[in-house]
Write an enzyme that holds these catalytic residues in place. Structure first.
Site, PDB file in Angstrom:
ATOM      1  N   GLY A 361       0.828  -1.202   0.000  1.00 48.22           N
ATOM      2  CA  GLY A 361       0.000   0.000   0.000  1.00 48.22           C
ATOM      3  C   GLY A 361       0.855   1.241   0.000  1.00 48.22           C
ATOM      4  N   CYS A 362       0.207   2.388   0.098  1.00 53.84           N
ATOM      5  CA  CYS A 362       0.953   3.649   0.028  1.00 53.84           C
ATOM      6  C   CYS A 362       1.799   3.897   1.259  1.00 53.84           C
ATOM      7  CB  CYS A 362      -0.010   4.822  -0.194  1.00 53.84           C
ATOM      8  SG  CYS A 362      -1.161   5.052   1.159  1.00 53.84           S
TER       9      CYS A 362
END
Length: 394
Positions: A361-362
């Site tokens: 994910g980010c």
């Protein structure tokens, strides 16, 4: 002859009184030793830094350990680095100096140093735990100990309740989990929040630049790299011009206050490191360390570390073949899992009949599951110790 001796004694007494009035320090001054051999910039570089430190702070006495040079500072003569280190250790053990600054010094396993930098974003000081030495051969255990070492140093420097953050490197989530358990057991840790919108006590690069926590926990190699960048990014790298050096060696049962400099440290850093050493002695870092280690042990530090290593051992030996459940659409994500445990977390969910995939994910690694199984998956992973019930949204 007797009259001359009396005059000298009286002169010294009056000078000591004058110094005490000027500095506000009554009683014996803190004495800081510094070895002068080994710098890439020569002996003169160290001597100038020592003279600058002495000029700035009359409440301490700086003692040079090395070859004879032209200076008003006291000199304990030594002809090479090995001899200088031996004399430094003897001066410390005999109480002739209360702390020391040196280069290229080997600490025993279990001892590592807490650096002190000035961050460029807001000019805030920050302790980097740690920067040289090895707290433990086990990476995560080392970082957990680094956190305690950083807290010890900050408290000795007068910060009563230092804020703590964990740099987002391999092992950060496991360190966070262990330190939160320690905190719940009674060893108070003041976790800070990242300046980024998603917050959390795991720090981003932005937090390094502005100095979000008082104590930034990281592995030693990363900490060493950060020290070099912070101290010499304005000079091109060959001359460390900013900060206070790589800091004191901290470890359970270790009672020498020895502060490390790089061989590339310039005059300003030499002077600052000596001041750092003096302040740590005044703050009685040895006693602070004893108190903090006792409190951490009462909060089951040893048990937490033992369980951590046992779990890792069990994980590494787990070669069981696991057939994943039927494939599903996975749009729900669980973050807060360390990347080195990501695949094991996925396998744990498979064992419990939940289809999962790993992803990035980010804000770091994530486990992907079906939306309708998100809560159940989080419960399984939390129980297995892979995550807390916290999530980092993008």
């Amino acid at each position: 002859m007797a009259d001359n001796n009396v005059k000298k004694m009286l002169g010294k007494v009056f000078n000591d009184i004058a110094d005490a009035i000027e500095t506000g320090q009554f009683g014996r001054k803190v004495r800081v030793g510094i070895t002068t051999l080994g710098s890439e910039h020569g002996v003169d570089n160290i001597v100038k830094g020592a003279e600058l430190a002495q000029e700035k702070d009359k409440s301490m006495e700086v003692v040079l350990i090395g070859p004879k040079v032209d200076t008003n500072l006291e000199i304990v003569e030594a002809n090479n680095e090995e001899e200088a280190h031996k004399k430094m250790e003897k001066l410390l053990d005999d109480g002739d100096i209360q702390s020391a600054v040196t280069m290229h010094y080997n600490f025993p396993i279990g001892v590592s140093t807490v650096g002190r930098v000035v961050t460029p974003g807001k000019g805030k000081e920050m302790f980097i735990a740690t920067t040289t030495g090895t707290s433990s051969p086990h990476r995560v255990e080392a970082m957990i100990k680094n956190g305690i070492y950083g807290i010890i140093t900050a408290k000795a420097m007068g910060i009563k309740n230092p804020s703590v953050g964990i740099l987002n490197v391999d092992g950060a989530r496991k360190v966070e989990s262990a330190l939160k358990e320690l905190n719940e057991n009674g060893y108070e840790i003041n976790f800070t929040e990242s300046i980024r919108a998603d917050g959390g006590s795991v720090m981003r690069g932005n937090d390094l630049l502005v100095g979000t926590p008082d104590v930034m926990i990281t592995d030693t190699l990363t900490g060493n790299l950060l020290m070099k960048i912070f101290s010499s990014f304005t000079t091109g790298g060959s001359y460390e011009a900013m900060g206070y050096g790589y800091g004191p060696g901290i470890g359970e049962g270790y009672e020498r206050t020895i502060i490390i400099l790089s061989r590339a440290s310039g005059v300003p850093v030499v002077a600052n490191a000596i001041q750092y050493a003096a302040d740590l002695a005044k703050g009685n870092i040895v006693q602070t360390a004893k108190e903090e280690f006792n409190k951490a042990k009462k909060a089951k530090l040893d048990e937490i570390l033992k369980n951590l290593k046992n779990k890792d051992k069990g994980t590494s030996e787990d070669t069981e073949e696991i057939t994943p459940p039927s494939k599903e659409v996975v749009t729900g994500s669980i973050s807060g899992i360390d990347i080195i445990e990501l695949e094991n977390a996925v396998r744990t969910l498979w064992k419990n009949g939940i289809y999962a995939e790993s992803g990035m994910g980010c804000t770091g690694p994530v486990v992907m599951v079906s939306e309708d199984k998100l809560n159940k998956a989080l419960e399984v992973l939390t129980k297995a110790g892979y995550t807390t019930k916290e999530s980092d949204p993008c």
